[in-house]
Scaffold this motif. Structure first.
Motif, PDB file in Angstrom:
ATOM      1  N   ILE A   1       9.018   7.067  -8.295  1.00  0.00           N
ATOM      2  CA  ILE A   1       9.437   5.730  -8.715  1.00  0.00           C
ATOM      3  C   ILE A   1      10.499   5.181  -7.763  1.00  0.00           C
ATOM      4  N   VAL A   2      11.479   6.006  -7.410  1.00  0.00           N
ATOM      5  CA  VAL A   2      12.550   5.562  -6.516  1.00  0.00           C
ATOM      6  C   VAL A   2      11.994   5.218  -5.137  1.00  0.00           C
ATOM      7  N   GLN A   3      11.102   6.042  -4.610  1.00  0.00           N
ATOM      8  CA  GLN A   3      10.536   5.772  -3.289  1.00  0.00           C
ATOM      9  C   GLN A   3       9.695   4.497  -3.292  1.00  0.00           C
ATOM     10  N   GLY A   4       8.920   4.272  -4.333  1.00  0.00           N
ATOM     11  CA  GLY A   4       8.124   3.044  -4.418  1.00  0.00           C
ATOM     12  C   GLY A   4       8.999   1.805  -4.454  1.00  0.00           C
ATOM     13  N   ILE A   5      10.072   1.861  -5.227  1.00  0.00           N
ATOM     14  CA  ILE A   5      11.006   0.727  -5.294  1.00  0.00           C
ATOM     15  C   ILE A   5      11.732   0.555  -3.970  1.00  0.00           C
ATOM     16  N   ARG A   6      12.122   1.635  -3.346  1.00  0.00           N
ATOM     17  CA  ARG A   6      12.847   1.565  -2.069  1.00  0.00           C
ATOM     18  C   ARG A   6      11.985   0.917  -0.979  1.00  0.00           C
ATOM     19  N   ILE A   7      10.716   1.250  -0.941  1.00  0.00           N
ATOM     20  CA  ILE A   7       9.836   0.656   0.068  1.00  0.00           C
ATOM     21  C   ILE A   7       9.690  -0.843  -0.166  1.00  0.00           C
ATOM     22  N   LEU A   8       9.512  -1.243  -1.405  1.00  0.00           N
ATOM     23  CA  LEU A   8       9.381  -2.675  -1.697  1.00  0.00           C
ATOM     24  C   LEU A   8      10.687  -3.424  -1.451  1.00  0.00           C
ATOM     25  N   ALA A   9      11.810  -2.791  -1.719  1.00  0.00           N
ATOM     26  CA  ALA A   9      13.100  -3.462  -1.527  1.00  0.00           C
ATOM     27  C   ALA A   9      13.442  -3.624  -0.046  1.00  0.00           C
ATOM     28  N   ASN A  10      13.035  -2.691   0.789  1.00  0.00           N
ATOM     29  CA  ASN A  10      13.353  -2.748   2.213  1.00  0.00           C
ATOM     30  C   ASN A  10      12.291  -3.439   3.048  1.00  0.00           C
ATOM     31  N   ALA A  11      11.277  -3.974   2.401  1.00  0.00           N
ATOM     32  CA  ALA A  11      10.176  -4.616   3.133  1.00  0.00           C
ATOM     33  C   ALA A  11      10.627  -5.954   3.737  1.00  0.00           C
ATOM     34  N   LYS A  12      10.073  -6.260   4.868  1.00  0.00           N
ATOM     35  CA  LYS A  12      10.305  -7.556   5.512  1.00  0.00           C
ATOM     36  C   LYS A  12       9.171  -8.492   5.105  1.00  0.00           C
ATOM     37  N   TRP A  13       9.436  -9.333   4.139  1.00  0.00           N
ATOM     38  CA  TRP A  13       8.424 -10.242   3.626  1.00  0.00           C
ATOM     39  C   TRP A  13       8.414 -11.538   4.421  1.00  0.00           C
ATOM     40  N   PRO A  14       7.255 -12.131   4.640  1.00  0.00           N
ATOM     41  CA  PRO A  14       7.215 -13.430   5.345  1.00  0.00           C
ATOM     42  C   PRO A  14       7.866 -14.519   4.500  1.00  0.00           C
ATOM     43  N   GLN A  15       8.510 -15.446   5.166  1.00  0.00           N
ATOM     44  CA  GLN A  15       9.199 -16.534   4.479  1.00  0.00           C
ATOM     45  C   GLN A  15       8.193 -17.568   3.984  1.00  0.00           C
ATOM     46  N   GLN A  16       8.367 -17.972   2.763  1.00  0.00           N
ATOM     47  CA  GLN A  16       7.515 -19.014   2.172  1.00  0.00           C
ATOM     48  C   GLN A  16       8.269 -20.337   2.210  1.00  0.00           C
ATOM     49  N   TYR A  17       7.646 -21.372   2.737  1.00  0.00           N
ATOM     50  CA  TYR A  17       8.287 -22.693   2.800  1.00  0.00           C
ATOM     51  C   TYR A  17       7.591 -23.658   1.889  1.00  0.00           C
TER      52      TYR A  17
ATOM     53  N   LEU B   1       0.827  -1.216   0.000  1.00  0.00           N
ATOM     54  CA  LEU B   1       0.000   0.000   0.000  1.00  0.00           C
ATOM     55  C   LEU B   1       0.853   1.255   0.000  1.00  0.00           C
ATOM     56  N   ALA B   2       1.939   1.242   0.764  1.00  0.00           N
ATOM     57  CA  ALA B   2       2.810   2.422   0.811  1.00  0.00           C
ATOM     58  C   ALA B   2       3.467   2.676  -0.546  1.00  0.00           C
ATOM     59  N   SER B   3       3.951   1.625  -1.181  1.00  0.00           N
ATOM     60  CA  SER B   3       4.590   1.824  -2.482  1.00  0.00           C
ATOM     61  C   SER B   3       3.567   2.095  -3.574  1.00  0.00           C
ATOM     62  N   LEU B   4       2.380   1.554  -3.434  1.00  0.00           N
ATOM     63  CA  LEU B   4       1.326   1.804  -4.424  1.00  0.00           C
ATOM     64  C   LEU B   4       0.918   3.274  -4.448  1.00  0.00           C
ATOM     65  N   SER B   5       0.998   3.928  -3.301  1.00  0.00           N
ATOM     66  CA  SER B   5       0.664   5.356  -3.292  1.00  0.00           C
ATOM     67  C   SER B   5       1.703   6.167  -4.068  1.00  0.00           C
ATOM     68  N   TYR B   6       2.958   5.710  -4.080  1.00  0.00           N
ATOM     69  CA  TYR B   6       3.970   6.369  -4.913  1.00  0.00           C
ATOM     70  C   TYR B   6       3.818   5.983  -6.384  1.00  0.00           C
ATOM     71  N   PHE B   7       3.564   4.705  -6.642  1.00  0.00           N
ATOM     72  CA  PHE B   7       3.426   4.242  -8.024  1.00  0.00           C
ATOM     73  C   PHE B   7       2.146   4.728  -8.684  1.00  0.00           C
TER      74      PHE B   7
END
Length: 102
Positions: free
Chosen positions: A86-102, A5-11
């Motif tokens: 664009i840079v802020q949207g990418i930065r938020i997605l790159a620094n996100a803590k995503w849950p691990q998929q097993y 949601l945070a990056s979508l507001s930039y994108f």
């Protein structure tokens, strides 16, 4: 979901520059998402606010070169705001803590 949601507001500069950050800002209860939605909204509105004095000076200018210069200044301001989103949207997605998929 927070980083999306945070990056979508930039994108949203690509498809709904003013509408989506306002909707996210009003609807979201999360402080981080609201902060980024507010920043995205300001970065979408800033080029329009910068265009107001530029339009005044452009229409009061007497020379074609100064009119061209005001158009170039507005284009630079808008391009920088576009890149910032664009840079802020990418930065938020790159620094996100995503849950691990097993």
């Amino acid at each position: 979901m927070r980083p999306v949601l945070a990056s979508l507001s930039y994108f949203s500069i690509f498809f709904a520059p003013f509408l989506l950050p306002v909707v996210i800002w009003f609807i979201s209860d999360d402080a981080m998402v609201r902060k980024h939605a507010g920043r995205a909204l300001f970065s979408h509105v800033f080029p329009v606010l910068a265009a107001i004095p530029l339009l005044y000076f452009m229409f009061s200018a007497q020379y074609v070169a100064s009119i061209f210069m005001y158009i170039v200044i507005f284009a630079i301001i808008y391009f920088c705001a576009f890149l910032y989103n664009i840079v802020q949207g990418i930065r938020i997605l790159a620094n996100a803590k995503w849950p691990q998929q097993y």
